[in-house]
Design a protein around this motif. Structure first.
Motif, PDB file in Angstrom:
ATOM      1  N   GLU A 162      -7.125 -32.326  34.167  1.00 54.51           N
ATOM      2  CA  GLU A 162      -7.132 -32.086  35.597  1.00 54.51           C
ATOM      3  C   GLU A 162      -7.566 -30.945  35.963  1.00 54.51           C
ATOM      4  OE1 GLU A 162      -6.655 -33.477  39.296  1.00 54.51           O
ATOM      5  OE2 GLU A 162      -7.003 -34.742  37.566  1.00 54.51           O
ATOM      6  N   TYR A 163      -7.073 -29.789  35.102  1.00 53.97           N
ATOM      7  CA  TYR A 163      -7.402 -28.595  35.525  1.00 53.97           C
ATOM      8  C   TYR A 163      -8.851 -28.294  35.621  1.00 53.97           C
ATOM      9  CZ  TYR A 163      -7.430 -23.420  34.935  1.00 53.97           C
ATOM     10  OH  TYR A 163      -7.519 -21.886  35.231  1.00 53.97           O
ATOM     11  N   PHE A 164      -9.553 -28.587  34.609  1.00 55.92           N
ATOM     12  CA  PHE A 164     -10.974 -28.197  34.809  1.00 55.92           C
ATOM     13  C   PHE A 164     -11.824 -29.311  35.573  1.00 55.92           C
ATOM     14  CE2 PHE A 164      -9.778 -26.142  30.463  1.00 55.92           C
ATOM     15  CZ  PHE A 164     -10.571 -25.136  30.671  1.00 55.92           C
ATOM     16  N   GLU A 165     -11.234 -30.286  36.084  1.00 55.66           N
ATOM     17  CA  GLU A 165     -11.700 -31.140  36.976  1.00 55.66           C
ATOM     18  C   GLU A 165     -11.793 -30.533  38.410  1.00 55.66           C
ATOM     19  OE1 GLU A 165     -13.896 -34.375  38.569  1.00 55.66           O
ATOM     20  OE2 GLU A 165     -13.254 -33.994  36.418  1.00 55.66           O
ATOM     21  N   GLN A 166     -10.553 -29.790  38.570  1.00 51.25           N
ATOM     22  CA  GLN A 166     -10.256 -29.154  39.954  1.00 51.25           C
ATOM     23  C   GLN A 166     -10.693 -27.898  39.996  1.00 51.25           C
ATOM     24  OE1 GLN A 166      -9.045 -31.020  42.504  1.00 51.25           O
ATOM     25  NE2 GLN A 166      -8.603 -32.773  41.403  1.00 51.25           N
ATOM     26  N   ASN A 167     -11.065 -27.181  38.674  1.00 52.37           N
ATOM     27  CA  ASN A 167     -11.238 -25.697  38.785  1.00 52.37           C
ATOM     28  C   ASN A 167     -12.353 -25.525  37.498  1.00 52.37           C
ATOM     29  OD1 ASN A 167      -8.860 -24.481  40.442  1.00 52.37           O
ATOM     30  ND2 ASN A 167      -7.993 -26.056  38.896  1.00 52.37           N
ATOM     31  N   PRO A 168     -13.639 -26.189  37.982  1.00 51.87           N
ATOM     32  CA  PRO A 168     -14.555 -26.073  36.855  1.00 51.87           C
ATOM     33  C   PRO A 168     -14.820 -24.757  36.421  1.00 51.87           C
ATOM     34  CG  PRO A 168     -15.441 -27.012  38.877  1.00 51.87           C
ATOM     35  CD  PRO A 168     -14.070 -26.601  39.229  1.00 51.87           C
ATOM     36  N   ILE A 169     -14.860 -23.786  37.269  1.00 52.48           N
ATOM     37  CA  ILE A 169     -15.387 -22.470  36.803  1.00 52.48           C
ATOM     38  C   ILE A 169     -14.244 -21.555  36.354  1.00 52.48           C
ATOM     39  CG2 ILE A 169     -17.456 -22.617  38.143  1.00 52.48           C
ATOM     40  CD1 ILE A 169     -16.257 -20.986  40.329  1.00 52.48           C
ATOM     41  N   SER A 170     -13.032 -22.212  36.027  1.00 57.53           N
ATOM     42  CA  SER A 170     -11.990 -21.309  35.596  1.00 57.53           C
ATOM     43  C   SER A 170     -11.833 -21.295  34.148  1.00 57.53           C
ATOM     44  CB  SER A 170     -10.771 -21.932  36.083  1.00 57.53           C
ATOM     45  OG  SER A 170     -10.778 -21.955  37.519  1.00 57.53           O
ATOM     46  N   GLN A 171     -10.881 -20.508  33.496  1.00 57.34           N
ATOM     47  CA  GLN A 171     -10.559 -20.453  32.127  1.00 57.34           C
ATOM     48  C   GLN A 171      -9.044 -20.483  31.891  1.00 57.34           C
ATOM     49  OE1 GLN A 171     -13.014 -19.043  29.917  1.00 57.34           O
ATOM     50  NE2 GLN A 171     -14.465 -19.115  31.429  1.00 57.34           N
ATOM     51  N   LEU A 172      -8.782 -21.271  30.685  1.00 52.94           N
ATOM     52  CA  LEU A 172      -7.614 -21.538  30.209  1.00 52.94           C
ATOM     53  C   LEU A 172      -7.204 -21.247  28.668  1.00 52.94           C
ATOM     54  CD1 LEU A 172      -5.019 -23.490  31.007  1.00 52.94           C
ATOM     55  CD2 LEU A 172      -6.426 -25.433  30.096  1.00 52.94           C
ATOM     56  N   ALA A 173      -6.206 -20.797  28.460  1.00 50.64           N
ATOM     57  CA  ALA A 173      -5.443 -20.707  27.094  1.00 50.64           C
ATOM     58  C   ALA A 173      -4.209 -21.533  27.060  1.00 50.64           C
ATOM     59  CB  ALA A 173      -5.409 -19.152  26.881  1.00 50.64           C
ATOM     60  N   VAL A 174      -3.663 -21.661  25.738  1.00 47.94           N
ATOM     61  CA  VAL A 174      -2.533 -22.488  25.338  1.00 47.94           C
ATOM     62  C   VAL A 174      -1.740 -21.663  24.504  1.00 47.94           C
ATOM     63  CG1 VAL A 174      -1.471 -24.696  24.547  1.00 47.94           C
ATOM     64  CG2 VAL A 174      -3.634 -24.558  26.020  1.00 47.94           C
ATOM     65  N   VAL A 175      -0.455 -21.475  24.650  1.00 45.38           N
ATOM     66  CA  VAL A 175       0.433 -20.825  23.812  1.00 45.38           C
ATOM     67  C   VAL A 175       1.793 -21.522  23.471  1.00 45.38           C
ATOM     68  CG1 VAL A 175       1.585 -18.807  23.504  1.00 45.38           C
ATOM     69  CG2 VAL A 175      -0.401 -18.758  24.448  1.00 45.38           C
ATOM     70  N   GLY A 176       2.135 -21.501  22.455  1.00 51.27           N
ATOM     71  CA  GLY A 176       3.406 -22.353  21.917  1.00 51.27           C
ATOM     72  C   GLY A 176       4.683 -21.429  21.789  1.00 51.27           C
ATOM     73  N   MET A 177       5.775 -21.725  21.868  1.00 50.83           N
ATOM     74  CA  MET A 177       7.135 -20.900  21.560  1.00 50.83           C
ATOM     75  C   MET A 177       7.724 -21.717  20.457  1.00 50.83           C
ATOM     76  SD  MET A 177       8.394 -19.681  25.462  1.00 50.83           S
ATOM     77  CE  MET A 177       8.458 -21.148  25.924  1.00 50.83           C
ATOM     78  N   ARG A 178       8.215 -21.232  19.395  1.00 52.95           N
ATOM     79  CA  ARG A 178       8.914 -21.895  18.428  1.00 52.95           C
ATOM     80  C   ARG A 178       9.457 -20.899  17.390  1.00 52.95           C
ATOM     81  NH1 ARG A 178       6.138 -26.396  15.191  1.00 52.95           N
ATOM     82  NH2 ARG A 178       7.521 -26.247  13.633  1.00 52.95           N
ATOM     83  N   ASP A 179      10.358 -21.156  16.584  1.00 50.77           N
ATOM     84  CA  ASP A 179      10.972 -20.204  15.653  1.00 50.77           C
ATOM     85  C   ASP A 179      11.168 -18.651  16.405  1.00 50.77           C
ATOM     86  OD1 ASP A 179      11.351 -21.937  13.620  1.00 50.77           O
ATOM     87  OD2 ASP A 179       9.244 -21.951  13.091  1.00 50.77           O
TER      88      ASP A 179
END
Length: 481
Positions: free
Chosen positions: A133-150
């Motif tokens: 949905e993020y790229f559907e609504q914002n096709p010229i934007s950038q995204l990264a994914v980060v996790g938290m554990r340990d």
């Protein structure tokens, strides 16, 4: 009583005792009649207890003529759709080129099953929906994914404008068991590093899905919050448990005092709606972002390799037979939008740019149509779905009958739920055409244009043998690639 002979008669004593009881009870009755009896605790002046006036949701359900609940269920589903559409449509200046980091909690707190099947599995599923949905609504934007554990931060995917890469990396963590403690400070420091080189014309945002009630930080997190405010990074948090003080302080300071950026999910549907609300670009606040600036972009055309030849794309170094050539350095990329690896030029399609502008000029909410104005339409203007018949007017009065007394296809006029139109019609205030609830939802969430206004030919003029109208695509400025 005892007589003169000293004998005791029990019958006489019982008679005197009964007389005494009767006398006492009569006095009590007289006293109770003279004073008003106090209401019992928990009762009202009407004589009913407080719990007897509770309004239950199932009391408002009305059966159909055949005894089924189909209409009631469909009505509640339509009410939920309508509630999602009634939002503020004031045109505001927003940042349409966004740089966002999605932070996912992968600690032991995500093993809880208060949200089925578990917090972790539901979060991964909703994170995938958020990426689409993020790229559907914002096709010229950038995204990264980060996790938290340990107690550390894990980089799941790098900053990119390709949703397929993020979805592929997220699916690799589906079967991983969450463990350890989360660390907000480590995750925020990694987000700062990912957003440090973003240009000034774009937004810097961090969205955190947080399920724990604590944070295992190696240093002073307040210093990190100060650095985020200095770097103009906005932080929004969707909590899955109780409210945490440090999270509230983090969101308040990085959003200029706005407390709405920290929300707590009540159930699965609420969690999904809160997460998808972030797909709307934020309002521009700083003067640096408000100043208009020119950004150079390239609009390449799709090319195919001649014959059996195969080319390698510059972005992934993979063999491909089709792609897009950079308009400046002629490098080939496989997907758009992308940033040219050779010269750094932003490469997009014209449709991507057009889809990004609907946030700046949102489609206004359509209004409910009462029965008095429902005669103008018998079917939806867009999909031609038949509307409920207009109930007959009362004989000799010319007024619309009261709810529940007029006749239509189902035998009576159903009482609409809150937020729904009584006639099942919704009108655009510009073209005045009537639409159904499904077309209302599709036009506001997908199309972002009114079908009636787009098909309106009033005011069209013939010039040079061609019909042109205001707002036509022919009037758009052509950009030479």
């Amino acid at each position: 009583m005892a007589d003169s002979d000293g004998e005791f008669h029990a019958d006489d004593a019982s008679d005197d005792l009964e007389d005494h009881r009767v006398t006492t009870s009569s006095k009590h009755d007289t006293r109770s009649r003279s004073r008003p009896e106090k209401a019992k605790k928990g009762t009202r002046k009407s004589g009913k207890a407080a719990w007897e006036d509770i309004q239950r949701s199932w009391d408002a359900v009305v059966e159909d003529a055949d005894g089924s609940l189909t209409a009631a269920i469909e009505g509640r589903a339509e009410a939920e759709k309508r509630a999602r559409l009634l939002r503020d449509t004031t045109p505001l200046q927003r940042g349409i080129i966004r740089h966002l980091v999605l932070v996912v909690d992968m600690s032991f707190a995500m093993l809880e099953k208060d949200m089925l099947p578990s917090r972790y599995e539901l979060t991964i599923a909703y994170a995938s929906q958020f990426v689409r949905e993020y790229f559907e609504q914002n096709p010229i934007s950038q995204l990264a994914v980060v996790g938290m554990r340990d107690g550390v931060a894990i980089r799941i995917s790098d900053m990119s404008g390709n949703p397929a890469e993020h979805l592929e990396k997220l699916q690799g963590w589906v079967k991983q068991e969450p463990q350890g403690n989360p660390s907000l400070q480590n995750a925020l420091e990694m987000c700062r590093g990912a957003l440090f080189h973003t240009p000034s014309h774009g937004t810097r945002e961090v969205v955190i899905i947080y399920g724990a009630l604590m944070s295992s930080d190696p240093g002073d997190i307040h210093e990190t919050i100060t650095s985020l405010v200095h770097d103009r990074i906005r932080v929004s948090i969707v909590g899955l448990a109780a409210q945490v003080a440090i999270c509230d302080e983090l969101c308040t300071k990085t959003n200029g005092g706005d407390t709405s950026s920290y929300t707590i999910a009540i159930d699965e549907d609420h969690f999904r709606s809160l997460l998808l609300e972030v797909t709307t670009p934020p309002v521009t606040r700083t003067q640096e972002q408000s100043n208009a600036s020119l950004l150079m972009m390239g609009f390449p055309s799709r090319t195919l390799a001649a014959g059996d030849s195969i080319h390698y794309c510059s972005c992934h170094n993979r063999p491909t037979k089709e792609g897009y050539k950079c308009t400046r350095c002629k490098s080939r990329v496989c997907r758009l939008p992308a940033e040219c690896p050779g010269c750094g030029l932003t490469l997009i399609l014209s449709t991507h740019l057009a889809r990004s502008y609907h946030h700046l000029f949102p489609l206004r909410n359509w209004v409910d149509v009462p029965w008095a104005e429902a005669k103008r339409s018998k079917a939806c203007y867009s999909c031609l779905t038949a509307f409920p018949e207009v109930p007959r007017t009362e004989s000799g009065k010319g007024k619309t009958p009261e709810k529940g007394k007029g006749k239509n296809n189902s035998g009576s006029v159903p009482t609409p739920l809150k937020g729904l139109s009584e006639s099942g019609r919704y009108a655009c205030e510009v073209c005045r055409n009537h639409f159904c609830i499904d077309c209302d939802l599709f036009a506001h969430e997908v199309l972002h244009n009114c079908p009636g206004c787009q098909s309106d030919t009033r005011g069209a003029q013939r010039q040079n043998g061609k019909a042109t109208s205001n707002g036509d695509a022919n009037g758009a400025m052509e950009i030479d690639s």
